[in-house]
Design a protein around this motif. Structure first.
Motif, PDB file in Angstrom:
ATOM      1  N   ARG A 172     -34.851 -25.222  14.299  1.00  0.00           N
ATOM      2  CA  ARG A 172     -35.006 -24.816  15.700  1.00  0.00           C
ATOM      3  C   ARG A 172     -34.499 -25.925  16.622  1.00  0.00           C
ATOM      4  NH1 ARG A 172     -34.600 -19.602  15.340  1.00  0.00           N
ATOM      5  NH2 ARG A 172     -35.955 -18.815  13.710  1.00  0.00           N
ATOM      6  N   ASN A 173     -35.308 -26.388  17.566  1.00  0.00           N
ATOM      7  CA  ASN A 173     -34.826 -27.377  18.529  1.00  0.00           C
ATOM      8  C   ASN A 173     -34.962 -28.820  18.043  1.00  0.00           C
ATOM      9  OD1 ASN A 173     -37.646 -26.932  18.667  1.00  0.00           O
ATOM     10  ND2 ASN A 173     -37.722 -28.157  20.539  1.00  0.00           N
ATOM     11  N   LYS A 174     -35.419 -29.016  16.805  1.00  0.00           N
ATOM     12  CA  LYS A 174     -35.757 -30.382  16.355  1.00  0.00           C
ATOM     13  C   LYS A 174     -34.543 -31.108  15.785  1.00  0.00           C
ATOM     14  CE  LYS A 174     -40.601 -29.243  15.407  1.00  0.00           C
ATOM     15  NZ  LYS A 174     -40.644 -27.805  15.032  1.00  0.00           N
ATOM     16  N   ARG A 175     -33.575 -31.424  16.639  1.00  0.00           N
ATOM     17  CA  ARG A 175     -32.368 -32.107  16.185  1.00  0.00           C
ATOM     18  C   ARG A 175     -32.669 -33.456  15.520  1.00  0.00           C
ATOM     19  NH1 ARG A 175     -27.116 -33.542  19.930  1.00  0.00           N
ATOM     20  NH2 ARG A 175     -27.109 -31.295  20.375  1.00  0.00           N
ATOM     21  N   PRO A 176     -33.621 -34.256  16.030  1.00  0.00           N
ATOM     22  CA  PRO A 176     -33.904 -35.536  15.357  1.00  0.00           C
ATOM     23  C   PRO A 176     -34.373 -35.346  13.908  1.00  0.00           C
ATOM     24  CG  PRO A 176     -34.848 -35.539  17.573  1.00  0.00           C
ATOM     25  CD  PRO A 176     -34.389 -34.132  17.300  1.00  0.00           C
ATOM     26  N   ASP A 177     -35.189 -34.328  13.648  1.00  0.00           N
ATOM     27  CA  ASP A 177     -35.679 -34.081  12.286  1.00  0.00           C
ATOM     28  C   ASP A 177     -34.526 -33.671  11.369  1.00  0.00           C
ATOM     29  OD1 ASP A 177     -38.057 -34.523  13.540  1.00  0.00           O
ATOM     30  OD2 ASP A 177     -38.978 -32.600  13.015  1.00  0.00           O
ATOM     31  N   TYR A 178     -33.615 -32.866  11.888  1.00  0.00           N
ATOM     32  CA  TYR A 178     -32.428 -32.448  11.125  1.00  0.00           C
ATOM     33  C   TYR A 178     -31.578 -33.657  10.757  1.00  0.00           C
ATOM     34  CZ  TYR A 178     -27.440 -30.983  11.087  1.00  0.00           C
ATOM     35  OH  TYR A 178     -26.101 -30.838  10.820  1.00  0.00           O
ATOM     36  N   LEU A 179     -31.327 -34.537  11.725  1.00  0.00           N
ATOM     37  CA  LEU A 179     -30.491 -35.715  11.456  1.00  0.00           C
ATOM     38  C   LEU A 179     -31.142 -36.637  10.429  1.00  0.00           C
ATOM     39  CD1 LEU A 179     -29.365 -36.179  15.095  1.00  0.00           C
ATOM     40  CD2 LEU A 179     -27.776 -36.422  13.187  1.00  0.00           C
ATOM     41  N   LYS A 180     -32.452 -36.806  10.543  1.00  0.00           N
ATOM     42  CA  LYS A 180     -33.155 -37.678   9.606  1.00  0.00           C
ATOM     43  C   LYS A 180     -33.101 -37.079   8.199  1.00  0.00           C
ATOM     44  CE  LYS A 180     -37.231 -40.610   9.492  1.00  0.00           C
ATOM     45  NZ  LYS A 180     -36.792 -40.928   8.142  1.00  0.00           N
ATOM     46  N   ALA A 181     -33.313 -35.767   8.097  1.00  0.00           N
ATOM     47  CA  ALA A 181     -33.233 -35.110   6.785  1.00  0.00           C
ATOM     48  C   ALA A 181     -31.809 -35.178   6.234  1.00  0.00           C
ATOM     49  CB  ALA A 181     -33.689 -33.652   6.902  1.00  0.00           C
ATOM     50  N   PHE A 182     -30.824 -35.117   7.111  1.00  0.00           N
ATOM     51  CA  PHE A 182     -29.424 -35.185   6.685  1.00  0.00           C
ATOM     52  C   PHE A 182     -29.137 -36.528   5.994  1.00  0.00           C
ATOM     53  CE2 PHE A 182     -24.902 -36.087   7.489  1.00  0.00           C
ATOM     54  CZ  PHE A 182     -24.306 -34.929   7.030  1.00  0.00           C
ATOM     55  N   VAL A 183     -29.557 -37.633   6.608  1.00  0.00           N
ATOM     56  CA  VAL A 183     -29.262 -38.935   5.990  1.00  0.00           C
ATOM     57  C   VAL A 183     -30.182 -39.226   4.803  1.00  0.00           C
ATOM     58  CG1 VAL A 183     -28.216 -40.023   8.013  1.00  0.00           C
ATOM     59  CG2 VAL A 183     -30.666 -40.217   7.673  1.00  0.00           C
ATOM     60  N   ASP A 184     -31.414 -38.736   4.845  1.00  0.00           N
ATOM     61  CA  ASP A 184     -32.368 -39.080   3.792  1.00  0.00           C
ATOM     62  C   ASP A 184     -32.298 -38.162   2.575  1.00  0.00           C
ATOM     63  OD1 ASP A 184     -33.417 -41.280   5.077  1.00  0.00           O
ATOM     64  OD2 ASP A 184     -35.036 -40.157   6.056  1.00  0.00           O
ATOM     65  N   SER A 185     -31.903 -36.891   2.769  1.00  0.00           N
ATOM     66  CA  SER A 185     -32.031 -35.937   1.665  1.00  0.00           C
ATOM     67  C   SER A 185     -30.810 -35.074   1.393  1.00  0.00           C
ATOM     68  CB  SER A 185     -33.217 -35.003   1.935  1.00  0.00           C
ATOM     69  OG  SER A 185     -34.383 -35.747   2.192  1.00  0.00           O
ATOM     70  N   LEU A 186     -29.781 -35.164   2.233  1.00  0.00           N
ATOM     71  CA  LEU A 186     -28.569 -34.369   1.992  1.00  0.00           C
ATOM     72  C   LEU A 186     -27.335 -35.233   1.748  1.00  0.00           C
ATOM     73  CD1 LEU A 186     -28.590 -31.438   4.620  1.00  0.00           C
ATOM     74  CD2 LEU A 186     -29.160 -31.329   2.177  1.00  0.00           C
ATOM     75  N   ALA A 187     -27.321 -36.447   2.260  1.00  0.00           N
ATOM     76  CA  ALA A 187     -26.104 -37.266   2.232  1.00  0.00           C
ATOM     77  C   ALA A 187     -25.594 -37.490   0.812  1.00  0.00           C
ATOM     78  CB  ALA A 187     -26.373 -38.615   2.895  1.00  0.00           C
ATOM     79  N   ASN A 188     -24.289 -37.316   0.658  1.00  0.00           N
ATOM     80  CA  ASN A 188     -23.624 -37.575  -0.618  1.00  0.00           C
ATOM     81  C   ASN A 188     -22.966 -38.954  -0.524  1.00  0.00           C
ATOM     82  OD1 ASN A 188     -22.011 -37.689  -2.872  1.00  0.00           O
ATOM     83  ND2 ASN A 188     -21.231 -35.601  -2.681  1.00  0.00           N
ATOM     84  N   TRP A 189     -23.746 -39.994  -0.840  1.00  0.00           N
ATOM     85  CA  TRP A 189     -23.248 -41.376  -0.655  1.00  0.00           C
ATOM     86  C   TRP A 189     -22.109 -41.686  -1.611  1.00  0.00           C
ATOM     87  CZ3 TRP A 189     -24.522 -42.145   3.899  1.00  0.00           C
ATOM     88  CH2 TRP A 189     -25.818 -42.019   4.397  1.00  0.00           C
ATOM     89  N   ASP A 190     -22.045 -41.012  -2.771  1.00  0.00           N
ATOM     90  CA  ASP A 190     -20.913 -41.242  -3.677  1.00  0.00           C
ATOM     91  C   ASP A 190     -19.615 -40.819  -3.008  1.00  0.00           C
ATOM     92  OD1 ASP A 190     -22.415 -42.231  -5.829  1.00  0.00           O
ATOM     93  OD2 ASP A 190     -22.923 -40.202  -6.466  1.00  0.00           O
TER      94      ASP A 190
END
Ligand code: MN3
Length: 197
Positions: A172-190
């Protein structure tokens, strides 16, 4: 050249619950597809018909009469990178070369993540948060709408889409939560590490 929608390296439901199958069906299958279709239609039979995506971006950047081409080309480029920046069960430890470059240029992994989330949170309206290479140094930056750091001579290696279509179904409107989840749980660092020079 004719541009095509790239396939995802994961199933539509593989990033759930952070990024749902519904979000990917719309975002990849409809939004990104529309940018590709529009771009092909706009460059067809023009002097850009045989240009690469990067050439189209640098040629049309700042030209108001070619804003439609720039916007669709930018969004095609940005989403190609974006899909590769995520993986199922992402986040976690970074490959050592990426980790040491980030620590060297930001002070710590946590500081980099803070800066990246903050860039996305403070992008007013639609746009992107980026990790890019600027003259050999890693920097966090942001861009509006379809633009990206390529047009400023940098090399983007990690990007998060902060258009509402990327997170509104799941956050929904929680852009900060989305960004935090993106770096913590979705990012493909390889993948990100593979983009280092
Ligand atoms: Mn998008």
């Amino acid at each position: 050249m004719t541009f095509e929608l790239p396939s995802l390296n994961y199933a539509n439901d593989a990033l759930s619950p952070i990024m749902s199958a519904e979000t990917l069906e719309f975002h990849h299958g409809k939004h990104h597809q529309t940018y590709v279709t529009n771009l092909n239609n706009l460059v067809k039979d023009t002097d850009l018909a045989n240009s690469s995506l990067e050439e189209i971006l640098t040629t049309t950047n700042g030209d108001a009469s070619k804003a439609g081409i720039f916007n669709n080309a930018g969004q095609h480029w940005n989403h190609i990178l974006f899909w590769q920046c995520m993986k199922p069960n992402g986040g976690g430890a970074m490959p050592s070369e990426l980790e040491s470059r980030i620590v060297s240029d930001f002070g710590s992994i946590e500081k980099f993540k803070e800066d990246f989330v903050q860039a996305g949170v403070t992008q007013f309206g639609s746009g992107w948060a980026w990790l890019a290479i600027d003259n050999g140094k890693l920097v966090v930056t942001k861009s509006a709408n379809a633009s990206n750091p390529l047009v400023d001579g940098m090399k983007p290696i990690f990007g998060c889409d902060v258009w509402e279509h990327s997170y509104y179904i799941d956050f929904r409107n929680k852009r900060p939560d989305y960004l935090k989840a993106f770096v913590d749980s979705l990012a493909n660092w390889d993948f990100v590490a593979s983009q280092l020079d």
